[in-house]
Structure formats: C-alpha cells, structure tokens
Design a protein around this motif. Structure first.
Motif, PDB file in Angstrom:
ATOM      1  N   PRO A   8       0.826  -1.217   0.000  1.00  0.00           N
ATOM      2  CA  PRO A   8       0.000   0.000   0.000  1.00  0.00           C
ATOM      3  C   PRO A   8       0.856   1.261   0.000  1.00  0.00           C
ATOM      4  CG  PRO A   8       0.089  -0.972   2.184  1.00  0.00           C
ATOM      5  CD  PRO A   8       0.788  -1.925   1.274  1.00  0.00           C
ATOM      6  N   PHE A   9       0.311   2.328  -0.541  1.00  0.00           N
ATOM      7  CA  PHE A   9       0.977   3.618  -0.456  1.00  0.00           C
ATOM      8  C   PHE A   9       0.974   4.073   0.998  1.00  0.00           C
ATOM      9  CE2 PHE A   9      -0.492   4.942  -5.003  1.00  0.00           C
ATOM     10  CZ  PHE A   9       0.495   4.136  -5.526  1.00  0.00           C
ATOM     11  N   PRO A  10       1.878   4.994   1.352  1.00  0.00           N
ATOM     12  CA  PRO A  10       1.759   5.617   2.673  1.00  0.00           C
ATOM     13  C   PRO A  10       0.382   6.255   2.828  1.00  0.00           C
ATOM     14  CG  PRO A  10       3.855   6.179   1.659  1.00  0.00           C
ATOM     15  CD  PRO A  10       3.047   5.467   0.611  1.00  0.00           C
ATOM     16  N   ALA A  11      -0.109   6.259   4.072  1.00  0.00           N
ATOM     17  CA  ALA A  11      -1.483   6.719   4.314  1.00  0.00           C
ATOM     18  C   ALA A  11      -1.729   8.126   3.777  1.00  0.00           C
ATOM     19  CB  ALA A  11      -1.774   6.663   5.811  1.00  0.00           C
ATOM     20  N   GLY A  12      -0.789   9.042   4.035  1.00  0.00           N
ATOM     21  CA  GLY A  12      -0.964  10.418   3.573  1.00  0.00           C
ATOM     22  C   GLY A  12      -0.989  10.527   2.065  1.00  0.00           C
ATOM     23  N   LEU A  13      -0.186   9.708   1.383  1.00  0.00           N
ATOM     24  CA  LEU A  13      -0.155   9.736  -0.078  1.00  0.00           C
ATOM     25  C   LEU A  13      -1.462   9.181  -0.643  1.00  0.00           C
ATOM     26  CD1 LEU A  13       1.438  10.338  -2.611  1.00  0.00           C
ATOM     27  CD2 LEU A  13       2.479   8.065  -2.440  1.00  0.00           C
ATOM     28  N   GLU A  14      -1.955   8.110  -0.051  1.00  0.00           N
ATOM     29  CA  GLU A  14      -3.239   7.571  -0.491  1.00  0.00           C
ATOM     30  C   GLU A  14      -4.357   8.589  -0.299  1.00  0.00           C
ATOM     31  OE1 GLU A  14      -3.921   3.809   1.433  1.00  0.00           O
ATOM     32  OE2 GLU A  14      -2.959   2.759  -0.234  1.00  0.00           O
ATOM     33  N   ALA A  15      -4.308   9.309   0.830  1.00  0.00           N
ATOM     34  CA  ALA A  15      -5.327  10.327   1.085  1.00  0.00           C
ATOM     35  C   ALA A  15      -5.214  11.472   0.094  1.00  0.00           C
ATOM     36  CB  ALA A  15      -5.202  10.850   2.513  1.00  0.00           C
ATOM     37  N   ALA A  16      -3.971  11.873  -0.229  1.00  0.00           N
ATOM     38  CA  ALA A  16      -3.766  12.968  -1.177  1.00  0.00           C
ATOM     39  C   ALA A  16      -4.338  12.634  -2.551  1.00  0.00           C
ATOM     40  CB  ALA A  16      -2.275  13.285  -1.297  1.00  0.00           C
ATOM     41  N   THR A  74       4.326   9.560   9.378  1.00  0.00           N
ATOM     42  CA  THR A  74       5.695   9.904   9.755  1.00  0.00           C
ATOM     43  C   THR A  74       6.019  11.318   9.292  1.00  0.00           C
ATOM     44  OG1 THR A  74       6.660   9.139   7.668  1.00  0.00           O
ATOM     45  CG2 THR A  74       6.414   7.501   9.432  1.00  0.00           C
ATOM     46  N   LYS A  75       7.124  11.841   9.798  1.00  0.00           N
ATOM     47  CA  LYS A  75       7.575  13.159   9.361  1.00  0.00           C
ATOM     48  C   LYS A  75       7.969  13.125   7.886  1.00  0.00           C
ATOM     49  CE  LYS A  75      11.066  16.732  10.028  1.00  0.00           C
ATOM     50  NZ  LYS A  75      12.261  17.179  10.775  1.00  0.00           N
ATOM     51  N   ASP A  76       8.619  12.052   7.437  1.00  0.00           N
ATOM     52  CA  ASP A  76       9.001  11.955   6.027  1.00  0.00           C
ATOM     53  C   ASP A  76       7.770  12.028   5.122  1.00  0.00           C
ATOM     54  OD1 ASP A  76      11.676  11.808   6.541  1.00  0.00           O
ATOM     55  OD2 ASP A  76      11.800   9.624   6.408  1.00  0.00           O
ATOM     56  N   GLU A  77       6.708  11.372   5.542  1.00  0.00           N
ATOM     57  CA  GLU A  77       5.463  11.414   4.773  1.00  0.00           C
ATOM     58  C   GLU A  77       4.905  12.838   4.754  1.00  0.00           C
ATOM     59  OE1 GLU A  77       1.059   9.564   5.342  1.00  0.00           O
ATOM     60  OE2 GLU A  77       2.750   8.220   5.752  1.00  0.00           O
ATOM     61  N   LEU A  78       4.985  13.516   5.883  1.00  0.00           N
ATOM     62  CA  LEU A  78       4.528  14.897   5.949  1.00  0.00           C
ATOM     63  C   LEU A  78       5.333  15.774   5.000  1.00  0.00           C
ATOM     64  CD1 LEU A  78       2.912  17.243   7.189  1.00  0.00           C
ATOM     65  CD2 LEU A  78       4.621  17.333   9.027  1.00  0.00           C
ATOM     66  N   LEU A  79       6.659  15.620   5.018  1.00  0.00           N
ATOM     67  CA  LEU A  79       7.507  16.444   4.153  1.00  0.00           C
ATOM     68  C   LEU A  79       7.210  16.188   2.678  1.00  0.00           C
ATOM     69  CD1 LEU A  79      10.960  16.294   5.983  1.00  0.00           C
ATOM     70  CD2 LEU A  79       9.337  18.197   5.900  1.00  0.00           C
ATOM     71  N   MET A  80       6.917  14.959   2.314  1.00  0.00           N
ATOM     72  CA  MET A  80       6.569  14.638   0.932  1.00  0.00           C
ATOM     73  C   MET A  80       5.331  15.422   0.504  1.00  0.00           C
ATOM     74  SD  MET A  80       5.725  10.890  -0.681  1.00  0.00           S
ATOM     75  CE  MET A  80       4.457  10.600   0.572  1.00  0.00           C
ATOM     76  N   LEU A  81       4.338  15.491   1.390  1.00  0.00           N
ATOM     77  CA  LEU A  81       3.107  16.217   1.081  1.00  0.00           C
ATOM     78  C   LEU A  81       3.326  17.725   1.115  1.00  0.00           C
ATOM     79  CD1 LEU A  81       0.624  14.027   3.157  1.00  0.00           C
ATOM     80  CD2 LEU A  81       0.974  14.000   0.681  1.00  0.00           C
ATOM     81  N   VAL A  82       4.214  18.176   2.001  1.00  0.00           N
ATOM     82  CA  VAL A  82       4.529  19.600   2.086  1.00  0.00           C
ATOM     83  C   VAL A  82       5.215  20.071   0.802  1.00  0.00           C
ATOM     84  CG1 VAL A  82       6.036  21.265   3.242  1.00  0.00           C
ATOM     85  CG2 VAL A  82       4.602  19.733   4.598  1.00  0.00           C
ATOM     86  N   VAL A  83       6.129  19.264   0.292  1.00  0.00           N
ATOM     87  CA  VAL A  83       6.789  19.593  -0.974  1.00  0.00           C
ATOM     88  C   VAL A  83       5.756  19.755  -2.082  1.00  0.00           C
ATOM     89  CG1 VAL A  83       8.289  18.670  -2.789  1.00  0.00           C
ATOM     90  CG2 VAL A  83       9.024  18.570  -0.407  1.00  0.00           C
ATOM     91  N   ASP A  84       4.812  18.825  -2.148  1.00  0.00           N
ATOM     92  CA  ASP A  84       3.798  18.882  -3.195  1.00  0.00           C
ATOM     93  C   ASP A  84       2.910  20.104  -3.040  1.00  0.00           C
ATOM     94  OD1 ASP A  84       2.785  17.299  -5.503  1.00  0.00           O
ATOM     95  OD2 ASP A  84       0.907  17.363  -4.375  1.00  0.00           O
ATOM     96  N   GLY A  85       2.554  20.422  -1.789  1.00  0.00           N
ATOM     97  CA  GLY A  85       1.726  21.597  -1.555  1.00  0.00           C
ATOM     98  C   GLY A  85       2.439  22.887  -1.886  1.00  0.00           C
ATOM     99  N   ALA A  86       3.733  22.944  -1.584  1.00  0.00           N
ATOM    100  CA  ALA A  86       4.506  24.155  -1.871  1.00  0.00           C
ATOM    101  C   ALA A  86       4.675  24.370  -3.370  1.00  0.00           C
ATOM    102  CB  ALA A  86       5.870  24.078  -1.183  1.00  0.00           C
TER     103      ALA A  86
END
Length: 260
Positions: A8-16, A74-86
């Motif tokens: 499965p994808f990381p939870a945050g990525l699946e949600a995104a 995780t923080k890494d998952e958060l940073l991945m989403l932050v990069v995309d949002g930025a």
C-alpha cells in the motif's frame, strides 16, 4: 502459489490521491490533511524547513501531536506532502503558447516562479525520489502534453522534461544555498561578486578573473551595476537547452508528428 498483493501507499499519499478516506472525527474539530500541509508550509516559510516537525505543526494548529498521526504516519510522509503543496499545480498554458517551444518556455518559467516562492523546497525534490504526488505528476503531465505533437517517443519526452526541469532546479539550488545564511538579508549572495574580485587578484585564476572584471558576476551584488547585471543566466541556459531539443527534432525530420 498466490501472488503477493501490492504494497500500500503511505497513508498520507493515499489520502492525497483520494485512494482512502480521510479521518472525519478526532480530538481536534476541523483538522484536515490540507490544513496540516498549509500549516507546515507556513512554518517552513517563516522558520525554515528544519523547523517543520509533527509537534511544531501540531502547536501551530492548536492540536495534539497524536492528532496529526491520524492523517500522516511519519515526518518523512509529511515532508513529501509539504513539498507537493509548496509546488502547487502547474499554471495553465496561455492561448499564445503555440508550439512545443513556447509551451516548454512557459512550463519552465512558471515552474521557476512557483519554486522561487518557497526556495527551501528545491533541495527536497531530489531527496524524495521520482514524483509520486498529485501536483508533481501534474507538472510532468503538462510537459508531456506540450510535447505530444512532436516526433519524440514517450521516453524521449520524459528525458526532455528532466532536461528542462533540471535547468530550473539547478539555478534555484545555487540560489537557495547562497541565501541560506540567516545572518544577512540576502545570505551569502550579497557581496559574492566583490569576493571573487578579491580572491582573483594577483594573477590567480586568470580565466575567472577575466569574467569577474568583465562584470559577469555583478548581478550578484545589489549595489553594483554593469553590463553583467543585465545578463539573464536562466533565460540563456533555457534557450540553449531548447536549441538542443530543436536541433534533435530537426535531425528526426522536423518537430511535427503525423501520430503520437
């Protein structure tokens, strides 16, 4: 033998991507993944990306750290989403962007402008591997659309996207590093031309000295004006990269393709 199910994808990525339900109920009313990403970007803009942590973002939102873990694991998952949002979504092509070259120029210039608003994101792009988030893949899709009418094969189109985006990221990576020193408003960028003038005196590094004397680095000093200050490094590099693509297309028999 049973085939293994895909990881499965990381939870945050699946949600995104809308591949899993986002939590609707929790200890903090109104907490959302989009809100968490926006708060993280605000912290990074104000304090630097190093300040972004689950606890710091939770404090910004007035929530508990554990509440954030309902949205990102995780923080890494958060940073991945932050990069995309930025990065944000690609800017739509204007009506006058006719042809692959005008389209790629628009793509590169608007990407540069988007990344320049959050320079801290540039070093993180390569760190997170190939693009997997919605906005990053939307940028790639736009580039491939621009090249869809050319004779390039799909792998070649992807290679062109790497060439042009590399031109953008390369310049901004240097700019981000030069501005990183918090002790000065413009970081290490201010005074760089004067620094080069000083260290190339006395016959040291003669070729570099000739460029310095000619004003090639004057645009890096806010209080220095000259012919070099009018030279647009990014535009020059982009045009030469596109010249190379045009020459390759000419070798292939012209830009247009009868079919893709």
């Amino acid at each position: 033998m049973e085939s293994e199910s895909p990881a499965p994808f990381p939870a945050g990525l699946e949600a995104a991507w809308g591949l899993r339900d986002r939590p609707h109920k929790g200890p903090k009313r109104g907490l959302t993944l989009d809100g968490i990403v926006a708060a993280s970007i605000a912290v990074a803009d104000a304090e630097g990306i190093e300040a972004v942590s689950m606890s710091r973002v939770a404090k910004e939102l007035g929530a508990s750290t554990m509440a954030l873990y309902r949205y990102v694991a995780t923080k890494d998952e958060l940073l991945m989403l932050v990069v995309d949002g930025a990065i944000g979504p690609p800017v739509p092509l204007p009506p006058d962007a006719v042809g692959w070259r005008a389209g790629l120029e628009h793509w590169a210039v608007t990407m540069r402008a988007s990344l320049n608003e959050h320079l801290w994101v540039v070093p993180l792009l390569a760190a997170h591997g190939p693009p997997v988030t919605p906005n990053q893949l939307a940028w790639l899709d736009q580039c491939l659309q621009v090249l869809s009418g050319t004779r390039l094969g799909h792998a070649e189109k992807v290679a062109v996207s790497l060439l042009v985006s590399g031109q953008v990221r390369g310049e901004l990576t240097i700019l981000a590093l030069l501005r990183k020193d918090p002790a000065r408003p413009d970081g290490r960028l201010a005074g760089y031309g004067k620094f080069l003038r000083r260290v190339t005196e006395g016959g040291r590094l003669p070729a570099l000295r000739a460029a310095v004397v000619d004003g090639a680095f004057d645009d890096l000093d806010a209080d220095t004006t000259g012919e070099g200050a009018e030279f647009d490094d990014f535009a020059f590099g982009l045009e030469r990269a596109l010249d190379g693509v045009a020459a390759y297309l000419e070798e292939r028999g012209g830009a247009s393709a009868g079919h893709d």
